[in-house]
Scaffold this motif. Structure first.
Motif, PDB file in Angstrom:
ATOM      1  N   ARG A  29      74.022  27.226  68.644  1.00  0.00           N
ATOM      2  CA  ARG A  29      75.404  27.242  69.116  1.00  0.00           C
ATOM      3  C   ARG A  29      75.799  28.678  69.443  1.00  0.00           C
ATOM      4  N   VAL A  30      76.670  28.825  70.430  1.00  0.00           N
ATOM      5  CA  VAL A  30      77.154  30.143  70.827  1.00  0.00           C
ATOM      6  C   VAL A  30      78.168  30.601  69.784  1.00  0.00           C
ATOM      7  N   LEU A  31      77.964  31.808  69.256  1.00  0.00           N
ATOM      8  CA  LEU A  31      78.847  32.347  68.220  1.00  0.00           C
ATOM      9  C   LEU A  31      80.075  33.004  68.843  1.00  0.00           C
ATOM     10  N   PRO A  32      81.243  32.804  68.252  1.00  0.00           N
ATOM     11  CA  PRO A  32      82.465  33.437  68.764  1.00  0.00           C
ATOM     12  C   PRO A  32      82.633  34.846  68.206  1.00  0.00           C
ATOM     13  N   LEU A  51      73.657  33.556  69.874  1.00  0.00           N
ATOM     14  CA  LEU A  51      73.329  32.202  69.483  1.00  0.00           C
ATOM     15  C   LEU A  51      72.908  32.145  68.024  1.00  0.00           C
ATOM     16  N   ALA A  52      73.467  31.201  67.288  1.00  0.00           N
ATOM     17  CA  ALA A  52      73.082  31.001  65.895  1.00  0.00           C
ATOM     18  C   ALA A  52      71.752  30.251  65.868  1.00  0.00           C
ATOM     19  N   THR A  53      70.815  30.769  65.100  1.00  0.00           N
ATOM     20  CA  THR A  53      69.535  30.095  64.908  1.00  0.00           C
ATOM     21  C   THR A  53      69.293  29.975  63.406  1.00  0.00           C
ATOM     22  N   ALA A  54      68.270  29.247  63.029  1.00  0.00           N
ATOM     23  CA  ALA A  54      67.952  29.060  61.612  1.00  0.00           C
ATOM     24  C   ALA A  54      67.592  30.383  60.937  1.00  0.00           C
ATOM     25  N   SER A  55      67.041  31.324  61.709  1.00  0.00           N
ATOM     26  CA  SER A  55      66.605  32.590  61.119  1.00  0.00           C
ATOM     27  C   SER A  55      67.578  33.746  61.335  1.00  0.00           C
ATOM     28  N   VAL A  57      70.331  35.471  64.453  1.00  0.00           N
ATOM     29  CA  VAL A  57      71.080  35.469  65.707  1.00  0.00           C
ATOM     30  C   VAL A  57      70.128  35.818  66.849  1.00  0.00           C
ATOM     31  N   ARG A  58      70.281  35.114  67.943  1.00  0.00           N
ATOM     32  CA  ARG A  58      69.533  35.407  69.152  1.00  0.00           C
ATOM     33  C   ARG A  58      70.522  35.925  70.184  1.00  0.00           C
ATOM     34  N   ALA A  59      70.171  37.002  70.881  1.00  0.00           N
ATOM     35  CA  ALA A  59      71.006  37.571  71.943  1.00  0.00           C
ATOM     36  C   ALA A  59      70.311  37.322  73.273  1.00  0.00           C
ATOM     37  N   HIS A  60      71.071  36.779  74.213  1.00  0.00           N
ATOM     38  CA  HIS A  60      70.524  36.460  75.528  1.00  0.00           C
ATOM     39  C   HIS A  60      71.514  36.954  76.578  1.00  0.00           C
ATOM     40  N   GLY A  61      71.020  37.658  77.591  1.00  0.00           N
ATOM     41  CA  GLY A  61      71.919  38.171  78.611  1.00  0.00           C
ATOM     42  C   GLY A  61      71.206  38.493  79.901  1.00  0.00           C
ATOM     43  N   MET A  62      71.997  38.983  80.868  1.00  0.00           N
ATOM     44  CA  MET A  62      71.497  39.331  82.195  1.00  0.00           C
ATOM     45  C   MET A  62      71.872  40.766  82.519  1.00  0.00           C
ATOM     46  N   ILE A  63      70.981  41.424  83.258  1.00  0.00           N
ATOM     47  CA  ILE A  63      71.268  42.737  83.811  1.00  0.00           C
ATOM     48  C   ILE A  63      70.841  42.720  85.270  1.00  0.00           C
ATOM     49  N   CYS A  64      71.710  43.244  86.138  1.00  0.00           N
ATOM     50  CA  CYS A  64      71.440  43.252  87.578  1.00  0.00           C
ATOM     51  C   CYS A  64      71.469  44.676  88.118  1.00  0.00           C
ATOM     52  N   ARG A  65      70.546  44.962  89.016  1.00  0.00           N
ATOM     53  CA  ARG A  65      70.494  46.254  89.696  1.00  0.00           C
ATOM     54  C   ARG A  65      71.111  46.094  91.078  1.00  0.00           C
ATOM     55  N   GLN A  66      71.931  47.052  91.463  1.00  0.00           N
ATOM     56  CA  GLN A  66      72.544  47.024  92.787  1.00  0.00           C
ATOM     57  C   GLN A  66      71.517  47.444  93.833  1.00  0.00           C
ATOM     58  N   ALA A  67      71.614  46.874  95.010  1.00  0.00           N
ATOM     59  CA  ALA A  67      70.701  47.220  96.104  1.00  0.00           C
ATOM     60  C   ALA A  67      70.876  48.678  96.484  1.00  0.00           C
ATOM     61  N   THR A 108      67.522  40.400  86.054  1.00  0.00           N
ATOM     62  CA  THR A 108      66.537  39.952  85.085  1.00  0.00           C
ATOM     63  C   THR A 108      67.267  39.594  83.797  1.00  0.00           C
ATOM     64  N   ALA A 109      66.672  38.699  83.051  1.00  0.00           N
ATOM     65  CA  ALA A 109      67.258  38.257  81.784  1.00  0.00           C
ATOM     66  C   ALA A 109      66.553  38.964  80.636  1.00  0.00           C
ATOM     67  N   TYR A 110      67.271  39.096  79.537  1.00  0.00           N
ATOM     68  CA  TYR A 110      66.647  39.568  78.308  1.00  0.00           C
ATOM     69  C   TYR A 110      66.982  38.582  77.205  1.00  0.00           C
ATOM     70  N   ASP A 111      66.119  38.499  76.236  1.00  0.00           N
ATOM     71  CA  ASP A 111      66.301  37.567  75.137  1.00  0.00           C
ATOM     72  C   ASP A 111      65.615  38.167  73.916  1.00  0.00           C
ATOM     73  N   LEU A 112      66.326  38.239  72.816  1.00  0.00           N
ATOM     74  CA  LEU A 112      65.712  38.776  71.609  1.00  0.00           C
ATOM     75  C   LEU A 112      66.244  38.061  70.385  1.00  0.00           C
ATOM     76  N   ALA A 113      65.390  37.955  69.388  1.00  0.00           N
ATOM     77  CA  ALA A 113      65.746  37.290  68.139  1.00  0.00           C
ATOM     78  C   ALA A 113      65.936  38.334  67.046  1.00  0.00           C
ATOM     79  N   THR A 114      66.917  38.107  66.198  1.00  0.00           N
ATOM     80  CA  THR A 114      67.169  38.994  65.068  1.00  0.00           C
ATOM     81  C   THR A 114      67.334  38.160  63.804  1.00  0.00           C
ATOM     82  N   ALA A 115      67.332  38.822  62.682  1.00  0.00           N
ATOM     83  CA  ALA A 115      67.597  38.162  61.395  1.00  0.00           C
ATOM     84  C   ALA A 115      69.026  38.447  60.946  1.00  0.00           C
TER      85      ALA A 115
END
Length: 129
Positions: A29-32, A51-55, A57-67, A108-115
């Protein structure tokens, strides 16, 4: 004119992706929780979904480069867990890769898991490095 078009295209991409990114990811679930970003000139860094996970928090996001951006490239995104007083509790970095052959706009997207265990008064800060 080309920069304006690219910015509008990137904004449209992010706006179109926002409902998808904000939707639940599987059983997580998305954490507030407050989140902030520090982008670098020539890049747009969207606030991460937390995002709440069993272990933890997971962080997921996007970063864009300008032309046409010819400045220092972004190679990593740093995500920091800050307490209510603004003290850094933990830091995690993730590598991001863009199409290095062309200087066209790309995302591009990034995704990482944390405790991490995040309190509602905490903040998460994402920075382009």
């Amino acid at each position: 004119m080309t920069r304006l078009f690219t910015l509008l295209m990137a904004a449209g991409f992010l706006a179109a992706a926002a409902p998808t990114l904000a939707a639940p990811y599987g059983h997580a679930r998305v954490l507030p929780v407050r989140s902030q970003v520090e982008a670098r000139h020539g890049y747009h860094l969207a606030r991460p979904d937390l995002l709440a996970t069993a272990s933890g928090v997971r962080a997921h996001g996007m970063i864009c480069r300008q032309a046409g951006h010819a400045g220092l490239p972004v190679r990593r995104v740093r995500v920091q867990h800050l307490d209510a007083a603004g003290r850094v509790l933990d830091t995690v970095d993730v590598r991001v890769d863009f199409d290095s052959v062309r200087r066209s706009a790309s995302c591009t997207a990034y995704d990482l898991a944390t405790a991490w265990k995040i309190d509602p008064a905490d903040t998460v800060l994402a920075s382009a490095l």
